[in-house]
Write a protein that holds these residues in place. Structure first.
Motif, short mmCIF file in Angstrom:
data_model
loop_
_atom_site.label_atom_id
_atom_site.label_comp_id
_atom_site.label_asym_id
_atom_site.label_seq_id
_atom_site.Cartn_x
_atom_site.Cartn_y
_atom_site.Cartn_z
N LYS A 78 0.73 -1.22 0.04
CA LYS A 78 -0.12 -0.13 -0.03
C LYS A 78 0.93 1.23 -0.11
O LYS A 78 0.59 2.20 -0.51
CB LYS A 78 -0.90 0.00 1.20
CG LYS A 78 -1.85 1.05 1.16
CD LYS A 78 -3.16 0.76 2.19
CE LYS A 78 -4.06 2.00 2.11
NZ LYS A 78 -5.34 1.84 3.05
N HIS A 167 -8.19 -2.95 0.26
CA HIS A 167 -6.73 -2.85 0.03
C HIS A 167 -6.47 -3.25 -1.47
O HIS A 167 -5.71 -2.67 -2.09
CB HIS A 167 -6.20 -3.82 0.85
CG HIS A 167 -4.71 -3.79 0.74
ND1 HIS A 167 -4.04 -2.65 1.60
CD2 HIS A 167 -3.76 -4.85 0.18
CE1 HIS A 167 -2.68 -3.08 1.38
NE2 HIS A 167 -2.77 -4.22 0.61
N PHE A 203 -2.36 -7.59 -4.30
CA PHE A 203 -3.06 -7.16 -3.04
C PHE A 203 -4.27 -8.00 -2.51
O PHE A 203 -4.67 -8.38 -1.42
CB PHE A 203 -3.31 -5.88 -3.25
CG PHE A 203 -2.42 -4.88 -3.33
CD1 PHE A 203 -1.23 -5.38 -3.07
CD2 PHE A 203 -2.64 -3.38 -3.82
CE1 PHE A 203 -0.11 -4.40 -3.07
CE2 PHE A 203 -1.40 -2.65 -3.79
CZ PHE A 203 -0.51 -2.95 -3.46
#
Length: 255
Positions: A78, A167, A203
């Motif tokens: 991230k 996310h 992710f």
């Protein structure tokens, strides 16, 4: 430096929703993504996938706090996506101040807005849609029953924010690079597509292995980010075409 024409970009048809571009970029992704999402969310596909992952990890979410999934993918990934977005903002600012390629200016502005739009809309939806993560559910060692997306929740049941996948949006929002390339360098569009898909998959799978999301959550995020990027691309492209059409008239007026 003369402005590079955007004639290499797929033209908009008189009826955009019936064009070949709409078929390949709108209707085909929806025709694939929506049935897959329905099978996963409404017909037990999510639980089937999560059950296999749960058993492979020994009957508990062994990778929930693992270095690779939590630190490397969840946190560092991230941060990397955020850093890349900041680079895009700086490049956009630079080219709007000093750059001479007007198409690149708009293409960079498109990336900045698309990234903010994709991640922002997903975050907003997460705050509005109550849904548990796999690790919250009784089925996987948690304390909550599974409540479907369109099922009325029992009164007094505390809401959880697990849908869509927030996310994964930090990866799938980069699907906008496909349309960035269409605006500026069409030959790079497939590289842009694979960057966005690759980041979103890394992710998303990382979070599924932690028990943080079902597969349908990631499918929904990918579809939303793609459709937002597509809609914004069509708006920016129209602006560029209109500016090109207006330029000869402005030049004649100044002559």
């Amino acid at each position: 430096m003369p402005v590079r024409p955007i004639d290499s970009v797929a033209p908009l048809a008189t009826s955009p929703l019936a064009s070949k571009f709409a078929v390949t970029h709108l209707w085909l992704p929806v025709a694939i993504g929506l049935p897959v999402f329905t099978l996963l969310m409404g017909f037990g596909g999510d639980q089937w996938v999560a059950d296999h992952l749960f058993r492979l990890e020994g009957g508990h979410w062994a990778l929930q706090d693992a270095f690779v999934t939590r630190t490397l993918v969840h946190k560092a990934g991230k941060w990397l996506s955020t850093a890349a977005a900041l680079v895009a903002i700086l490049l956009c600012f630079h080219h709007w101040r000093k750059g001479r390629d007007r198409t690149l200016r708009w293409a960079l502005l498109y990336v900045v807005i698309a990234m903010a739009l994709g991640t922002g809309v997903i975050s907003l939806l997460k705050s509005l849609v109550p849904m548990e993560c796999p690790w919250d559910l009784l089925r996987y060692g948690g304390h909550q029953p599974f409540i479907g997306l369109f099922t009325v929740r029992p009164s007094g049941m505390s809401p959880q924010a697990c849908f869509p996948a927030g996310h994964a949006s930090a990866g799938y929002a980069w699907l906008c690079l496909y349309f960035f390339a269409l605006l500026w360098r069409p030959a790079w569009r497939w590289a842009g597509l694979w960057i966005g898909l690759g980041a979103g998959l890394v992710f998303g799978i990382g979070q599924q292995l932690r028990g943080a999301h079902f597969l349908s959550h990631d499918i929904a995020t990918a579809m939303i980010c793609w459709l937002l990027s597509l809609g914004l691309y069509l708006i920016v492209k129209r602006v560029l075409i209109r500016r090109q059409l207006d330029r000869p008239n402005r030049q004649e007026a100044n002559a």
